[in-house]
Design a protein around this motif. Structure first.
Motif, short mmCIF file in Angstrom:
data_model
loop_
_atom_site.label_atom_id
_atom_site.label_comp_id
_atom_site.label_asym_id
_atom_site.label_seq_id
_atom_site.Cartn_x
_atom_site.Cartn_y
_atom_site.Cartn_z
N SER A 136 34.15 43.85 47.74
CA SER A 136 34.80 44.45 46.56
C SER A 136 36.26 44.78 46.85
O SER A 136 37.14 44.52 46.01
CB SER A 136 34.06 45.73 46.15
N LEU A 137 36.53 45.36 48.02
CA LEU A 137 37.90 45.72 48.37
C LEU A 137 38.78 44.48 48.49
O LEU A 137 39.89 44.42 47.94
CB LEU A 137 37.92 46.50 49.68
N VAL A 138 38.29 43.46 49.21
CA VAL A 138 39.07 42.24 49.41
C VAL A 138 39.34 41.55 48.09
O VAL A 138 40.47 41.15 47.77
CB VAL A 138 38.34 41.29 50.38
N LEU A 139 38.31 41.42 47.27
CA LEU A 139 38.46 40.72 46.00
C LEU A 139 39.30 41.53 45.01
O LEU A 139 40.07 40.96 44.23
CB LEU A 139 37.08 40.43 45.40
N GLY A 140 39.16 42.85 45.05
CA GLY A 140 39.98 43.69 44.17
C GLY A 140 41.45 43.59 44.48
O GLY A 140 42.28 43.42 43.59
N VAL A 141 41.80 43.68 45.76
CA VAL A 141 43.21 43.55 46.17
C VAL A 141 43.74 42.16 45.84
O VAL A 141 44.85 42.00 45.32
CB VAL A 141 43.36 43.85 47.68
N ALA A 142 42.94 41.13 46.13
CA ALA A 142 43.37 39.75 45.86
C ALA A 142 43.57 39.51 44.37
O ALA A 142 44.52 38.84 43.96
CB ALA A 142 42.34 38.77 46.43
N ASP A 143 42.68 40.06 43.56
CA ASP A 143 42.78 39.86 42.11
C ASP A 143 44.03 40.52 41.54
O ASP A 143 44.78 39.92 40.75
CB ASP A 143 41.53 40.42 41.43
N VAL A 144 44.29 41.76 41.96
CA VAL A 144 45.48 42.48 41.47
C VAL A 144 46.76 41.80 41.95
O VAL A 144 47.70 41.58 41.17
CB VAL A 144 45.43 43.95 41.92
N ALA A 145 46.80 41.44 43.24
CA ALA A 145 47.99 40.80 43.78
C ALA A 145 48.22 39.43 43.15
O ALA A 145 49.36 39.05 42.84
CB ALA A 145 47.86 40.66 45.30
N GLY A 146 47.14 38.68 42.96
CA GLY A 146 47.28 37.36 42.37
C GLY A 146 47.81 37.41 40.95
O GLY A 146 48.69 36.62 40.58
N LYS A 147 47.32 38.35 40.15
CA LYS A 147 47.78 38.46 38.77
C LYS A 147 49.21 38.98 38.69
O LYS A 147 49.91 38.75 37.69
CB LYS A 147 46.84 39.38 37.98
N TYR A 148 49.67 39.68 39.74
CA TYR A 148 51.05 40.18 39.75
C TYR A 148 52.03 39.13 40.23
O TYR A 148 53.08 38.91 39.63
CB TYR A 148 51.14 41.43 40.64
N PHE A 200 42.52 32.80 38.91
CA PHE A 200 41.73 31.88 39.73
C PHE A 200 41.70 32.30 41.20
O PHE A 200 40.95 31.71 41.98
CB PHE A 200 42.30 30.46 39.62
N VAL A 201 42.50 33.29 41.59
CA VAL A 201 42.55 33.70 42.98
C VAL A 201 41.19 34.17 43.47
O VAL A 201 40.73 33.80 44.55
CB VAL A 201 43.61 34.81 43.18
N ILE A 202 40.51 34.97 42.67
CA ILE A 202 39.24 35.54 43.08
C ILE A 202 38.18 34.44 43.26
O ILE A 202 37.34 34.49 44.16
CB ILE A 202 38.78 36.62 42.07
N TYR A 203 38.26 33.40 42.44
CA TYR A 203 37.30 32.30 42.56
C TYR A 203 37.61 31.44 43.79
O TYR A 203 36.69 30.96 44.47
CB TYR A 203 37.33 31.44 41.30
N THR A 204 38.89 31.27 44.08
CA THR A 204 39.28 30.52 45.27
C THR A 204 38.79 31.23 46.53
O THR A 204 38.26 30.60 47.45
CB THR A 204 40.80 30.35 45.32
N LEU A 205 38.98 32.56 46.56
CA LEU A 205 38.50 33.33 47.71
C LEU A 205 36.98 33.23 47.85
O LEU A 205 36.46 33.12 48.97
CB LEU A 205 38.92 34.79 47.56
N LEU A 217 50.81 48.14 44.82
CA LEU A 217 49.85 47.09 44.45
C LEU A 217 48.59 47.16 45.32
O LEU A 217 47.47 46.97 44.83
CB LEU A 217 50.49 45.71 44.59
N LEU A 218 48.79 47.43 46.60
CA LEU A 218 47.66 47.55 47.51
C LEU A 218 46.76 48.70 47.09
O LEU A 218 45.52 48.57 47.07
CB LEU A 218 48.16 47.76 48.94
N PHE A 219 47.37 49.82 46.74
CA PHE A 219 46.59 50.98 46.31
C PHE A 219 45.82 50.66 45.03
O PHE A 219 44.63 50.96 44.91
CB PHE A 219 47.52 52.18 46.08
N ASP A 220 46.49 50.05 44.05
CA ASP A 220 45.82 49.70 42.80
C ASP A 220 44.71 48.69 43.04
O ASP A 220 43.65 48.75 42.39
CB ASP A 220 46.84 49.12 41.81
N GLY A 221 44.94 47.76 43.97
CA GLY A 221 43.90 46.79 44.30
C GLY A 221 42.69 47.44 44.94
O GLY A 221 41.54 47.07 44.65
#
Length: 284
Positions: free
Chosen positions: A242-254, A262-267, A4-8
């Motif tokens: 981009s890296l922080v939001l990408g990882v957070a978005d992928v992890a949040g949706k999983y 909504f994770v990316i908007y909260t961040l 997940l981290l890699f995909d994020g």
């Protein structure tokens, strides 16, 4: 977890490629170009047309998508955008959002409203396992391209005469012109490169993000979040954002699919409360 981290990270890298052109035009040229996503869409459709109608290999379409959107950006900058440089940000927003709707309607008419599918070459399909991490080949390809782009762009902006002239033109246009700097050429070249980077991101992202006529509207907020959270004074800020939001978005949706979107908007809210000027921007 590591997968997940890699995909994020790969998703974050893609967000950076899509957003760095906006970071350049907004941060260095002080122009609010909400039509940035339309150039990304143009690059994606250029790849689709080249592959489906002219049998151009996918990898070969990437520089062509960059050149096509860079040329398109140059034409629009010389004919339309340059008249808005001295206007207020509200005028720039209204103008560029109008271009978005024109682009959406034009693509819908010419290409249809259906989702476009890109057939990746066999070498970029599938996954491999390395040290227990399931790594996608295409995502590795995106990370490699983005890494090269980050280094090259940072060197150009910080170490070359063009970068120093661009900063001078932005800081004080009249003084820069008095020193013999051709501000019009500098701005035109910068806008063209920013548009080309958007087109490259659109070509790379078509397989992951999907591609249809409403692409600029769907991802406009993502581009703005990256630039706003990262700040506009350097490329380092949008890259880290981009890296922080990408990882957070992928992890949040999983992990929390019901609320993952909504994770990316909260961040974004948290970051802006702590650093309203952006992560790497200088406080004023």
């Amino acid at each position: 977890m590591l997968t997940l981290l890699f995909d994020g990270i790969a998703y974050g890298m893609l967000l950076f490629i899509l957003s760095c052109g906006l970071s350049v035009t907004l941060g260095l040229m002080n122009f609010v170009n909400l039509a940035h996503g339309a150039f990304a869409m143009a690059g994606g459709y250029a790849t689709i047309v080249l592959m489906s109608r002219f049998d151009v290999p996918f990898v070969a379409t990437l520089p062509l998508a960059f050149l096509f959107t860079a040329a398109l950006g140059l034409v629009l900058e010389r004919t339309l955008y340059r008249h808005l440089y001295g206007k207020s940000h509200l005028d720039q927003v209204l103008f560029s959002i109008g271009l978005v709707f024109v682009a959406v309607a034009s693509v819908d008419y010419l290409m249809g409203s259906q989702q476009q599918i890109i057939k990746l070459p066999a070498a970029l399909q599938g996954r491999v396992e390395i040290l227990g991490v399931n790594i996608g080949l295409y995502r590795s390809f995106i990370i490699a391209i983005c890494t090269v782009l980050v280094v090259v762009l940072q060197l150009i902006l910080s170490k070359t005469r063009f970068g120093s002239r661009l900063r001078a033109a932005v800081d004080d246009r009249r003084v820069a012109q008095g020193l013999g700097i051709n501000v019009n050429v500098i701005f035109a070249a910068t806008f063209a490169v920013g548009s080309g980077l958007a087109g490259l991101g659109g070509a790379l992202g078509a397989e992951i993000l999907g591609l249809d006529p409403v692409f600029p509207l769907k991802f406009m907020i993502y581009f703005l979040i990256v630039v706003t959270v990262g700040g506009t004074t350097t490329l380092t800020g949008p890259f880290v954002a981009s890296l922080v939001l990408g990882v957070a978005d992928v992890a949040g949706k999983y992990y929390v699919p019901a609320a993952g979107a909504f994770v990316i908007y909260t961040l974004m809210i948290v970051f802006l409360l702590v650093r309203p000027q952006g992560l790497f921007a200088r406080a004023r």
